[in-house]
Design a protein around this motif. Structure first.
Motif, PDB file in Angstrom:
ATOM      1  N   ALA A  58       0.833  -1.204   0.000  1.00 32.30           N
ATOM      2  CA  ALA A  58       0.000   0.000   0.000  1.00 32.30           C
ATOM      3  C   ALA A  58       0.868   1.254   0.000  1.00 32.30           C
ATOM      4  O   ALA A  58       0.568   2.230  -0.698  1.00 32.30           O
ATOM      5  CB  ALA A  58      -0.929  -0.006   1.211  1.00 32.30           C
ATOM      6  N   LEU A  59       1.957   1.226   0.755  1.00 31.85           N
ATOM      7  CA  LEU A  59       2.878   2.366   0.782  1.00 31.85           C
ATOM      8  C   LEU A  59       3.502   2.580  -0.592  1.00 31.85           C
ATOM      9  O   LEU A  59       3.571   3.704  -1.088  1.00 31.85           O
ATOM     10  CB  LEU A  59       3.963   2.161   1.836  1.00 31.85           C
ATOM     11  CG  LEU A  59       5.054   3.221   1.892  1.00 31.85           C
ATOM     12  CD1 LEU A  59       4.471   4.603   2.171  1.00 31.85           C
ATOM     13  CD2 LEU A  59       6.107   2.854   2.918  1.00 31.85           C
ATOM     14  N   VAL A  60       3.945   1.522  -1.222  1.00 28.70           N
ATOM     15  CA  VAL A  60       4.529   1.622  -2.564  1.00 28.70           C
ATOM     16  C   VAL A  60       3.508   2.203  -3.536  1.00 28.70           C
ATOM     17  O   VAL A  60       3.824   3.102  -4.327  1.00 28.70           O
ATOM     18  CB  VAL A  60       5.038   0.246  -3.050  1.00 28.70           C
ATOM     19  CG1 VAL A  60       5.407   0.297  -4.526  1.00 28.70           C
ATOM     20  CG2 VAL A  60       6.229  -0.203  -2.214  1.00 28.70           C
ATOM     21  N   ASP A  61       2.277   1.736  -3.467  1.00 26.78           N
ATOM     22  CA  ASP A  61       1.232   2.261  -4.348  1.00 26.78           C
ATOM     23  C   ASP A  61       1.022   3.758  -4.126  1.00 26.78           C
ATOM     24  O   ASP A  61       0.887   4.525  -5.085  1.00 26.78           O
ATOM     25  CB  ASP A  61      -0.086   1.510  -4.133  1.00 26.78           C
ATOM     26  CG  ASP A  61      -0.034   0.074  -4.636  1.00 26.78           C
ATOM     27  OD1 ASP A  61       0.879  -0.245  -5.436  1.00 26.78           O
ATOM     28  OD2 ASP A  61      -0.906  -0.715  -4.217  1.00 26.78           O
ATOM     29  N   CYS A  62       0.998   4.185  -2.878  1.00 31.89           N
ATOM     30  CA  CYS A  62       0.823   5.612  -2.569  1.00 31.89           C
ATOM     31  C   CYS A  62       1.987   6.442  -3.093  1.00 31.89           C
ATOM     32  O   CYS A  62       1.787   7.530  -3.642  1.00 31.89           O
ATOM     33  CB  CYS A  62       0.689   5.817  -1.063  1.00 31.89           C
ATOM     34  SG  CYS A  62      -0.875   5.264  -0.381  1.00 31.89           S
ATOM     35  N   LEU A  63       3.196   5.949  -2.932  1.00 35.27           N
ATOM     36  CA  LEU A  63       4.367   6.681  -3.417  1.00 35.27           C
ATOM     37  C   LEU A  63       4.347   6.792  -4.926  1.00 35.27           C
ATOM     38  O   LEU A  63       4.653   7.864  -5.495  1.00 35.27           O
ATOM     39  CB  LEU A  63       5.646   5.997  -2.946  1.00 35.27           C
ATOM     40  CG  LEU A  63       5.920   6.051  -1.447  1.00 35.27           C
ATOM     41  CD1 LEU A  63       7.110   5.169  -1.093  1.00 35.27           C
ATOM     42  CD2 LEU A  63       6.149   7.479  -0.987  1.00 35.27           C
ATOM     43  N   LEU A  64       4.003   5.717  -5.604  1.00 31.25           N
ATOM     44  CA  LEU A  64       3.947   5.768  -7.062  1.00 31.25           C
ATOM     45  C   LEU A  64       2.845   6.704  -7.546  1.00 31.25           C
ATOM     46  O   LEU A  64       3.033   7.439  -8.516  1.00 31.25           O
ATOM     47  CB  LEU A  64       3.726   4.356  -7.615  1.00 31.25           C
ATOM     48  CG  LEU A  64       4.899   3.398  -7.458  1.00 31.25           C
ATOM     49  CD1 LEU A  64       4.505   1.988  -7.886  1.00 31.25           C
ATOM     50  CD2 LEU A  64       6.106   3.878  -8.242  1.00 31.25           C
ATOM     51  N   GLU A  65       1.724   6.727  -6.854  1.00 31.98           N
ATOM     52  CA  GLU A  65       0.633   7.616  -7.225  1.00 31.98           C
ATOM     53  C   GLU A  65       1.027   9.081  -7.005  1.00 31.98           C
ATOM     54  O   GLU A  65       0.713   9.941  -7.819  1.00 31.98           O
ATOM     55  CB  GLU A  65      -0.616   7.293  -6.411  1.00 31.98           C
ATOM     56  CG  GLU A  65      -1.817   8.107  -6.793  1.00 31.98           C
ATOM     57  CD  GLU A  65      -3.052   7.705  -6.008  1.00 31.98           C
ATOM     58  OE1 GLU A  65      -3.818   8.610  -5.649  1.00 31.98           O
ATOM     59  OE2 GLU A  65      -3.236   6.500  -5.748  1.00 31.98           O
ATOM     60  N   ALA A  66       1.725   9.368  -5.923  1.00 38.88           N
ATOM     61  CA  ALA A  66       2.141  10.751  -5.625  1.00 38.88           C
ATOM     62  C   ALA A  66       3.165  11.248  -6.630  1.00 38.88           C
ATOM     63  O   ALA A  66       3.272  12.454  -6.873  1.00 38.88           O
ATOM     64  CB  ALA A  66       2.719  10.814  -4.215  1.00 38.88           C
ATOM     65  N   ARG A  67       3.903  10.343  -7.231  1.00 46.08           N
ATOM     66  CA  ARG A  67       4.936  10.707  -8.202  1.00 46.08           C
ATOM     67  C   ARG A  67       4.325  11.287  -9.464  1.00 46.08           C
ATOM     68  O   ARG A  67       4.927  12.085 -10.153  1.00 46.08           O
ATOM     69  CB  ARG A  67       5.759   9.464  -8.523  1.00 46.08           C
ATOM     70  CG  ARG A  67       6.863   9.699  -9.525  1.00 46.08           C
ATOM     71  CD  ARG A  67       7.652   8.474  -9.749  1.00 46.08           C
ATOM     72  NE  ARG A  67       6.863   7.502 -10.515  1.00 46.08           N
ATOM     73  CZ  ARG A  67       7.343   6.387 -11.002  1.00 46.08           C
ATOM     74  NH1 ARG A  67       8.581   6.062 -10.794  1.00 46.08           N
ATOM     75  NH2 ARG A  67       6.584   5.561 -11.685  1.00 46.08           N
ATOM     76  N   GLU A  68       3.123  10.899  -9.794  1.00 44.08           N
ATOM     77  CA  GLU A  68       2.486  11.314 -11.037  1.00 44.08           C
ATOM     78  C   GLU A  68       1.919  12.692 -10.973  1.00 44.08           C
ATOM     79  O   GLU A  68       1.693  13.338 -10.099  1.00 44.08           O
ATOM     80  CB  GLU A  68       1.394  10.324 -11.430  1.00 44.08           C
ATOM     81  CG  GLU A  68       1.983   8.956 -11.672  1.00 44.08           C
ATOM     82  CD  GLU A  68       0.914   7.887 -11.848  1.00 44.08           C
ATOM     83  OE1 GLU A  68      -0.284   8.183 -11.763  1.00 44.08           O
ATOM     84  OE2 GLU A  68       1.295   6.741 -12.057  1.00 44.08           O
TER      85      GLU A  68
END
Length: 68
Positions: A58-68
């Protein structure tokens, strides 16, 4: 961040910090100069076990989403 701000207030250098109300820079006699459109970016990395759990995913998903 408060320790860094205190050191700057004592004349021991300069720092680039996020502007937050908790910084209280003016109370320490520190001049704040906003960077304006010249934003800074950070690169971060992450290490995990070979089988990360749901919280890590879930943390990885949030970080990848914030990158966009």
């Amino acid at each position: 961040m408060q320790a860094i701000l205190t050191l700057v207030g004592k004349g021991l250098g300069v720092a680039i910090l996020p502007i937050t109300e908790s910084n209280m820079a003016s109370a320490l006699g520190v001049r704040m100069i906003p960077l304006g459109k010249h934003r800074l970016t950070r690169e971060i990395g992450m290490l995990s076990t070979t089988r990360p759990d749901a919280a890590v995913n879930a943390l990885v998903d949030c970080l990848l989403e914030a990158r966009e």
